[in-house]
Scaffold this motif. Structure first.
Motif, PDB file in Angstrom:
ATOM      1  N   LEU A  70       4.412 -15.817  13.936  1.00  0.00           N
ATOM      2  CA  LEU A  70       4.696 -14.388  13.801  1.00  0.00           C
ATOM      3  C   LEU A  70       3.372 -13.654  13.717  1.00  0.00           C
ATOM      4  O   LEU A  70       2.493 -14.028  12.941  1.00  0.00           O
ATOM      5  CB  LEU A  70       5.537 -14.120  12.550  1.00  0.00           C
ATOM      6  N   ALA A  73       5.661  -8.442  15.247  1.00  0.00           N
ATOM      7  CA  ALA A  73       6.298  -7.454  14.378  1.00  0.00           C
ATOM      8  C   ALA A  73       5.377  -6.248  14.334  1.00  0.00           C
ATOM      9  O   ALA A  73       4.176  -6.393  14.130  1.00  0.00           O
ATOM     10  CB  ALA A  73       6.517  -8.019  12.979  1.00  0.00           C
ATOM     11  N   ASP A 105       4.526  -1.793   4.809  1.00  0.00           N
ATOM     12  CA  ASP A 105       5.557  -2.505   5.544  1.00  0.00           C
ATOM     13  C   ASP A 105       5.022  -3.820   6.102  1.00  0.00           C
ATOM     14  O   ASP A 105       5.715  -4.834   6.112  1.00  0.00           O
ATOM     15  CB  ASP A 105       6.076  -1.633   6.695  1.00  0.00           C
ATOM     16  N   ALA A 150       5.020  -6.285   3.418  1.00  0.00           N
ATOM     17  CA  ALA A 150       6.389  -6.678   3.071  1.00  0.00           C
ATOM     18  C   ALA A 150       6.936  -7.658   4.096  1.00  0.00           C
ATOM     19  O   ALA A 150       7.561  -8.671   3.745  1.00  0.00           O
ATOM     20  CB  ALA A 150       7.269  -5.436   2.984  1.00  0.00           C
ATOM     21  N   VAL A 151       6.691  -7.356   5.355  1.00  0.00           N
ATOM     22  CA  VAL A 151       7.158  -8.255   6.413  1.00  0.00           C
ATOM     23  C   VAL A 151       6.475  -9.608   6.282  1.00  0.00           C
ATOM     24  O   VAL A 151       7.103 -10.670   6.408  1.00  0.00           O
ATOM     25  CB  VAL A 151       6.893  -7.621   7.792  1.00  0.00           C
ATOM     26  N   GLU A 169       7.977 -11.558   3.431  1.00  0.00           N
ATOM     27  CA  GLU A 169       9.311 -12.037   3.811  1.00  0.00           C
ATOM     28  C   GLU A 169       9.203 -13.266   4.710  1.00  0.00           C
ATOM     29  O   GLU A 169       9.879 -14.282   4.501  1.00  0.00           O
ATOM     30  CB  GLU A 169      10.022 -10.897   4.536  1.00  0.00           C
ATOM     31  N   ALA A 170       8.340 -13.167   5.710  1.00  0.00           N
ATOM     32  CA  ALA A 170       8.223 -14.262   6.679  1.00  0.00           C
ATOM     33  C   ALA A 170       7.585 -15.497   6.058  1.00  0.00           C
ATOM     34  O   ALA A 170       7.993 -16.624   6.334  1.00  0.00           O
ATOM     35  CB  ALA A 170       7.417 -13.794   7.888  1.00  0.00           C
ATOM     36  N   ASP A 199      10.161 -17.216   3.922  1.00  0.00           N
ATOM     37  CA  ASP A 199      11.297 -17.787   4.624  1.00  0.00           C
ATOM     38  C   ASP A 199      10.976 -19.171   5.187  1.00  0.00           C
ATOM     39  O   ASP A 199      11.759 -20.098   5.056  1.00  0.00           O
ATOM     40  CB  ASP A 199      11.707 -16.848   5.750  1.00  0.00           C
ATOM     41  N   GLY A 200       9.811 -19.293   5.811  1.00  0.00           N
ATOM     42  CA  GLY A 200       9.378 -20.617   6.249  1.00  0.00           C
ATOM     43  C   GLY A 200       9.890 -21.055   7.601  1.00  0.00           C
ATOM     44  O   GLY A 200       9.558 -22.146   8.055  1.00  0.00           O
ATOM     45  N   VAL A 201      10.695 -20.234   8.276  1.00  0.00           N
ATOM     46  CA  VAL A 201      11.195 -20.681   9.574  1.00  0.00           C
ATOM     47  C   VAL A 201      10.098 -20.568  10.632  1.00  0.00           C
ATOM     48  O   VAL A 201      10.056 -21.333  11.582  1.00  0.00           O
ATOM     49  CB  VAL A 201      12.479 -19.906   9.962  1.00  0.00           C
ATOM     50  N   LEU A 202       9.178 -19.654  10.443  1.00  0.00           N
ATOM     51  CA  LEU A 202       8.005 -19.553  11.302  1.00  0.00           C
ATOM     52  C   LEU A 202       6.808 -20.037  10.472  1.00  0.00           C
ATOM     53  O   LEU A 202       6.393 -19.353   9.537  1.00  0.00           O
ATOM     54  CB  LEU A 202       7.781 -18.110  11.757  1.00  0.00           C
ATOM     55  N   ARG A 231      18.444 -19.423  11.378  1.00  0.00           N
ATOM     56  CA  ARG A 231      17.478 -18.983  10.372  1.00  0.00           C
ATOM     57  C   ARG A 231      16.511 -17.979  10.965  1.00  0.00           C
ATOM     58  O   ARG A 231      16.124 -17.012  10.311  1.00  0.00           O
ATOM     59  CB  ARG A 231      16.695 -20.192   9.826  1.00  0.00           C
ATOM     60  N   LEU A 234      15.928 -14.134   9.890  1.00  0.00           N
ATOM     61  CA  LEU A 234      14.618 -13.566   9.533  1.00  0.00           C
ATOM     62  C   LEU A 234      14.360 -12.295  10.334  1.00  0.00           C
ATOM     63  O   LEU A 234      13.867 -11.294   9.797  1.00  0.00           O
ATOM     64  CB  LEU A 234      13.514 -14.605   9.789  1.00  0.00           C
ATOM     65  N   ARG A 268      16.295  -9.552   8.826  1.00  0.00           N
ATOM     66  CA  ARG A 268      15.750  -9.074   7.556  1.00  0.00           C
ATOM     67  C   ARG A 268      14.515  -8.223   7.778  1.00  0.00           C
ATOM     68  O   ARG A 268      14.347  -7.173   7.156  1.00  0.00           O
ATOM     69  CB  ARG A 268      15.413 -10.272   6.661  1.00  0.00           C
ATOM     70  N   ARG A 287      13.842  -3.623   7.658  1.00  0.00           N
ATOM     71  CA  ARG A 287      12.711  -2.920   7.048  1.00  0.00           C
ATOM     72  C   ARG A 287      11.960  -2.064   8.069  1.00  0.00           C
ATOM     73  O   ARG A 287      11.638  -0.921   7.800  1.00  0.00           O
ATOM     74  CB  ARG A 287      11.759  -3.960   6.446  1.00  0.00           C
ATOM     75  N   ILE A 288      11.670  -2.644   9.231  1.00  0.00           N
ATOM     76  CA  ILE A 288      10.797  -1.916  10.172  1.00  0.00           C
ATOM     77  C   ILE A 288      11.540  -1.494  11.431  1.00  0.00           C
ATOM     78  O   ILE A 288      10.939  -0.941  12.337  1.00  0.00           O
ATOM     79  CB  ILE A 288       9.564  -2.767  10.556  1.00  0.00           C
ATOM     80  N   ASN A 343      11.375  -3.182  16.576  1.00  0.00           N
ATOM     81  CA  ASN A 343       9.950  -3.412  16.350  1.00  0.00           C
ATOM     82  C   ASN A 343       9.621  -4.880  16.119  1.00  0.00           C
ATOM     83  O   ASN A 343       8.481  -5.218  15.829  1.00  0.00           O
ATOM     84  CB  ASN A 343       9.467  -2.587  15.162  1.00  0.00           C
ATOM     85  N   VAL A 344      10.623  -5.728  16.191  1.00  0.00           N
ATOM     86  CA  VAL A 344      10.367  -7.171  16.215  1.00  0.00           C
ATOM     87  C   VAL A 344      10.468  -7.564  17.672  1.00  0.00           C
ATOM     88  O   VAL A 344      11.524  -7.455  18.280  1.00  0.00           O
ATOM     89  CB  VAL A 344      11.387  -7.939  15.360  1.00  0.00           C
ATOM     90  N   GLN A 345       9.337  -7.994  18.225  1.00  0.00           N
ATOM     91  CA  GLN A 345       9.258  -8.053  19.678  1.00  0.00           C
ATOM     92  C   GLN A 345       8.834  -9.426  20.164  1.00  0.00           C
ATOM     93  O   GLN A 345       8.398 -10.285  19.406  1.00  0.00           O
ATOM     94  CB  GLN A 345       8.254  -7.005  20.174  1.00  0.00           C
TER      95      GLN A 345
END
Lengths: 184, 539
Positions: free
Chosen positions: A38, A66, A73, A76-77, A80-81, A84-87, B349, B353, B356, B360-361, B365-367
């Protein structure tokens, strides 16, 4: 000193990199993991990652972008990421210096998710919470054209000594060569 | 023939449904047509009465129609909107009886058996239908009969809803136009004529369908009206006896609603993509939460935590006493085999993510970087929302591309020293040219293969062949650089068929410049507008 003990970056921690080749360093570090990446960068940045250029290091389809609106933000992102641990690899473009609380929160999130975080910072913008801090800069290669010679320098290390190396990325074999320890 | 209660079927025919749909919003008394591209020409799809009066008809080419009537008002036809409009009319018609189905693209069939007395008698019911249609601005033709066929024939060809069936045109039998013409040639113009004629020869000549249609009209062959099923509605609501204001209470209410909603989604093998929550407060104000999911989903346990962030931001005021949950966008989602394999869980999962982060954004915007088919560097890839585009792998091109690309930044011309006279080459390839001193001057190595095999590299006229080498020393972003090695050029021409942002300067000669300071830059030169720019940086 010849082998880089601090690379690949230690998982479960957040690291920092500065210098002109910071994005290249991040891409090479992300290529050491087999899974998704990410890349968090605020929306006002117009710089783009070119997929063909990135493809020499890691497949672009593994990268998720992102684009948060502001620095809060972005953090925060990132939290979160990381949690989470998936990435397993999260690259965070930092535009303001992190205070100790923010840096520590990122560290805790990375520890919770077992993920690696890497902050792209400007010079002298580092946070005290970072596990390692690197400076990556390109080096002119007198011997070969089309070279990817870089100088990587650890300038902060919580669990070891500092050092500097000349490294080169091999696009054909998708691996990194340590050319020589760089002179201090 | 079929014993039992005689049926009452009503057929509604909206003769000008498409044009009425447009004109009911803005009435106009001039010739008006809707045009649709059919058989390679714009043709009249539907028209109003004024247009018919000046001699236009359906299916006429629009060019002819304009010559008949120069002040014709033309709108594009929207058959999809007409279908939706007819579906809305079908729902409206259920006020008369529950058995309503659509008939073609512009009609409805109602089985009003046993519902007529609610309006007094049949005439009152039909008058009510006419009045409602007239108020809505729709032209309505009604037909009534004991069978669907009879009602249809009377609606389309009868002067009144209960015209004598035998006097109607044979076209009212719902048979193809060729059969109608054949019957008219035989002198059988009315349904009554056909009824009196011997069946055997007619069946042999026109096929069994004609006889079947006739029997359907005459109630000798059954033809049911099948009511359409209402589309499933994915909405649930909860009204609370006492207003609540705590996050935990709202989340508990949402958990209940989500469980019901997910059961409904599961029954229809669907997954929600957008969920809208409406929270009504005691002071009648209402607040809305919209949750956009990265993938269709119907797992209540996974969906509930996604609401947490939005719910905490809600202003409950004096309390919330009604909660409404609706899956606004639904996509098909088949039942899945439950398994323990980790591979099946990872996409879930990841989409969780993305959702989630998206709350927020913003989900767009998640690209993801998706390759595109263009030789223009800016257009050779696209940045698309990850939730709506699957990952695609790109073939790596043969030409070097930078890792980081930015908008072209001009080199500072005052601090620039050009290496010398521009090189002149032929054939599109650039021969290696060594500087006077191999150690000090810029070295230029050719890229013969690259220039020869790629379509964007254009071998142009003599005036365009001047390809100066990159400057020996230049200033960029307030830093001074010395060219150590330059590789190129790769000539890229703009797409002449398409306007491209930033390519007003004409074609570009791209160079990979390795500077003595270390940085490896992607420079280009615009020969038609002589200037140097930096557009990217290599690893």
């Amino acid at each position: 000193m010849r082998d880089m003990t601090m690379f690949p970056l230690r998982a479960g921690r957040v690291h920092e990199v500065c210098g002109p080749s910071a994005i290249g360093f991040a891409a090479v570090a992300a290529a050491q993991t087999a899974s998704g990446v990410l890349y968090i960068r605020e929306r006002w940045h117009t710089e783009q990652i070119h997929p063909s250029g990135l493809g020499a290091i890691l497949p672009p389809e593994r990268v998720l972008l992102a684009r948060p609106a502001n620095h809060t933000d972005a953090l925060a992102v990132a939290e979160e990421a990381l949690k989470d641990g998936v990435l397993p690899f999260v690259i965070i473009g930092i535009s303001q210096p992190l205070n100790l609380r923010e840096g520590r929160r990122l560290q805790l999130a990375a520890k919770a998710g077992g993920t690696t975080g890497l902050c792209l910072i400007a010079q002298n913008m580092g946070s005290n919470a970072a596990e390692t801090r690197w400076r990556a800069s390109p080096v002119f290669d007198r011997a070969y054209a089309d070279s990817t010679l870089m100088r990587w320098e650890i300038i902060k290390n919580k669990s070891g000594t500092n050092g500097a190396w000349h490294v080169r990325w091999d696009a054909e074999r998708h691996c990194m060569h340590v050319v020589c320890p760089a002179p201090e | 023939m079929f014993a039992g209660m005689p049926k009452d079927i009503v057929c509604m025919w909206f003769a000008r449904l498409p044009s009425d749909r447009v004109l009911r919003m803005r009435a106009m008394d001039v010739p008006f047509v809707l045009s649709l591209r059919e058989q390679n020409a714009e043709r009249i799809y539907c028209l109003n009465r004024t247009a018919e009066r000046v001699g236009l008809q359906r299916g006429m080419a629009l060019a002819d129609a304009r010559s008949f009537c120069p002040d014709l008002v033309v709108h594009p036809a929207r058959p999809d909107l007409d279908r939706r409009f007819l579906a809305a009319l079908r729902r409206w018609a259920t006020r008369y009886c529950p058995w309503v189905s659509r008939d073609g693209v512009d009609g409805l069939v109602l089985d009003v058996t046993g519902a007529v007395h609610l309006w007094g008698d049949l005439a009152a019911m039909l008058a009510d239908m006419q009045a409602h249609a007239a108020r809505a601005g729709l032209g309505l033709h009604l037909g009534h009969g004991a069978t669907r066929g009879a009602a249809w024939a009377r609606a389309h060809y009868g002067a009144t809803p209960q015209a004598t069936l035998e006097d109607l045109d044979v076209a009212g039998l719902r048979v193809p136009a060729s059969v109608v013409v054949g019957l008219q040639r035989l002198g059988l113009r009315r349904i009554g004529d056909l009824e009196k004629a011997p069946r055997g020869p007619l069946a042999r000549r026109f096929g069994a369908e004609l006889m079947m249609r006739l029997d359907q009209v005459m109630d000798r062959h059954p033809e049911p009206v099948t009511p359409e099923q209402e589309p499933p509605h994915f909405g649930v609501r909860l009204t609370l006896p006492e207003p609540v204001g705590l996050c935990g209470d709202v989340m508990a209410a949402l958990a209940r609603l989500l469980a019901t909603l997910c059961q409904k989604l599961k029954a229809h093998e669907a997954g929600a993509r957008v969920i809208v929550v409406q929270l009504r407060r005691v002071d009648q104000a209402s607040q809305q939460i919209t949750l956009r999911l990265a993938a269709p989903m119907r797992d209540a346990a996974r969906m509930l935590p996604l609401f947490e962030r939005e719910v905490t931001g809600i202003d409950a005021g004096f309390g919330i006493d009604q909660i409404r949950l609706e899956a606004a966008v639904v996509e098909p989602l088949a039942h899945q085999q439950l398994g323990s394999a980790a591979a099946t869980r990872t996409p879930d999962r990841l989409s969780d993510l993305i959702t989630r982060i998206g709350t927020r954004i913003g989900l767009e915007n998640v690209q993801r970087i998706v390759p595109a088919d263009s030789h223009i560097p800016e257009r050779s890839f696209q940045i698309l929302p990850a939730a709506f585009s699957p990952p695609e792998s790109a073939a790596r091109g043969t030409h070097p591309r930078p890792l980081v690309m930015f908008d072209p930044e001009p080199l500072n011309p005052t601090a620039m020293v050009v290496a010398g006279p521009g090189q002149t080459n032929t054939g599109g390839a650039c021969a290696p040219v060594d500087g006077a001193d191999a150690g000090q001057g810029p070295r230029i190595s050719g890229q013969a293969a690259g220039a020869a095999d790629s379509p964007p590299v254009v071998a142009a006229g003599p005036a365009r062949l001047i390809r100066p080498a990159p400057p020996e020393r230049f200033r960029w972003r307030r830093m001074v650089f010395h060219t150590g090695r330059a590789i190129g050029p790769e000539r890229i021409a703009p797409q002449w068929w398409d306007h491209c942002e930033g390519w007003q300067g004409g074609m570009r000669d791209y160079w990979r410049v390795e500077t003595r300071e270390g940085r490896r830059l992607w420079l280009f030169y615009t020969p038609q507008n002589p200037d140097w720019f930096v557009q990217g940086e290599f690893l």
